[in-house]
Scaffold this motif. Sequence first.
Motif, mmCIF file in Angstrom:
data_model
loop_
_atom_site.group_PDB
_atom_site.id
_atom_site.type_symbol
_atom_site.label_atom_id
_atom_site.label_comp_id
_atom_site.label_asym_id
_atom_site.label_seq_id
_atom_site.Cartn_x
_atom_site.Cartn_y
_atom_site.Cartn_z
ATOM 1 N N ASN A 53 0.814 -1.223 0.000
ATOM 2 C CA ASN A 53 0.000 0.000 0.000
ATOM 3 C C ASN A 53 0.843 1.267 0.000
ATOM 4 O O ASN A 53 0.423 2.284 -0.545
ATOM 5 C CB ASN A 53 -0.963 -0.008 1.188
ATOM 6 N N CYS A 67 0.636 4.097 -2.875
ATOM 7 C CA CYS A 67 0.404 5.499 -2.514
ATOM 8 C C CYS A 67 1.428 6.421 -3.165
ATOM 9 O O CYS A 67 1.079 7.485 -3.672
ATOM 10 C CB CYS A 67 0.446 5.642 -0.999
ATOM 11 N N MET A 113 2.353 10.263 6.385
ATOM 12 C CA MET A 113 1.500 9.248 5.754
ATOM 13 C C MET A 113 0.484 8.783 6.801
ATOM 14 O O MET A 113 0.854 8.559 7.957
ATOM 15 C CB MET A 113 2.345 8.076 5.270
ATOM 16 N N SER A 164 -6.687 6.859 5.419
ATOM 17 C CA SER A 164 -7.962 7.549 5.239
ATOM 18 C C SER A 164 -8.789 6.780 4.215
ATOM 19 O O SER A 164 -8.275 6.420 3.146
ATOM 20 C CB SER A 164 -7.700 8.974 4.747
ATOM 21 N N GLN A 165 -10.042 6.493 4.553
ATOM 22 C CA GLN A 165 -10.970 5.768 3.670
ATOM 23 C C GLN A 165 -10.370 4.433 3.206
ATOM 24 O O GLN A 165 -10.364 4.096 2.019
ATOM 25 C CB GLN A 165 -11.361 6.635 2.475
ATOM 26 N N ARG A 192 -7.359 3.422 2.837
ATOM 27 C CA ARG A 192 -6.147 3.434 1.996
ATOM 28 C C ARG A 192 -5.143 4.422 2.566
ATOM 29 O O ARG A 192 -5.493 5.318 3.334
ATOM 30 C CB ARG A 192 -6.481 3.765 0.537
ATOM 31 N N THR A 228 -2.683 7.556 2.575
ATOM 32 C CA THR A 228 -2.678 8.896 1.972
ATOM 33 C C THR A 228 -1.463 9.650 2.494
ATOM 34 O O THR A 228 -1.022 9.411 3.611
ATOM 35 C CB THR A 228 -3.971 9.658 2.361
ATOM 36 N N GLU A 275 0.442 13.466 3.222
ATOM 37 C CA GLU A 275 0.173 14.881 3.508
ATOM 38 C C GLU A 275 1.495 15.642 3.474
ATOM 39 O O GLU A 275 2.514 15.134 3.911
ATOM 40 C CB GLU A 275 -0.436 14.946 4.919
ATOM 41 N N LYS A 290 -2.550 13.346 -5.906
ATOM 42 C CA LYS A 290 -3.414 14.486 -5.563
ATOM 43 C C LYS A 290 -4.635 13.971 -4.842
ATOM 44 O O LYS A 290 -5.333 13.087 -5.313
ATOM 45 C CB LYS A 290 -3.796 15.259 -6.826
ATOM 46 N N THR A 291 -4.912 14.544 -3.653
ATOM 47 C CA THR A 291 -6.045 14.078 -2.853
ATOM 48 C C THR A 291 -7.290 14.887 -3.168
ATOM 49 O O THR A 291 -7.211 16.040 -3.514
ATOM 50 C CB THR A 291 -5.709 14.204 -1.345
#
Length: 203
Positions: free
Chosen positions: A94, A98, A182, A185-186, A188, A190, A192, A202-203
């Motif tokens: 993962n 990412c 890192m 979120s949801q 998976r 993500t 920042e 891109k989030t």
Amino acid sequence: MGKAKKTRKIVTQRFAQMKKMISQSDPRIKESKREEPKRKKKEDPNQLKIVDAPQTSSALFFQYNTQLGPPYRILIDTNFVNFSIKYKLDIVQNMMDCLYAKCIPYITDCVIAELEKLGQKYKVALRIIRDPRFERLPCMHPGTYADDCLVQRVTQHKCYIVATCDKDLKRRIRKVPGVPIMYISQHRFTIERMPDAYGAPKT
């Protein structure tokens, strides 16, 4: 109590307060009991002036951290491992999904010690972090508080991304310039604060 008596009492109290506030070097005090006024020391022009200013890291070019780049080195916190197990997410796979690049997860001695303290309930987490794909970082400091250890490491070395779901640790890491975070979120992973120049999703 009469009005005159009440007024006298207030005046006495105020006078007592004023008496306390008068400095020992006040001219109203008798000369024999008076202290000499404090004189400021003259500054020596030859003496070196020491200014305590934190040194800016050479890794930072404005808001960009030049030490970041594939393969990414990711410092993992205790709760990040636990949340990954909860959501049934393979950590290494993962991370690569990412960041679209090779990732090396790093585990400090503090994080391992924290998981060992949590007992049998977290033996799955211990088995996962003992995977040969995870790099081990030895800790030289006393105690096993992982948050302080991670903050100290990213302050000294700007080559890491911190993987955590802890709000307090995130807040502390945000104060360190150039260190991405890192989190999950949801269901998976993500990222920042990762500059677009490094191919951040891109989030």
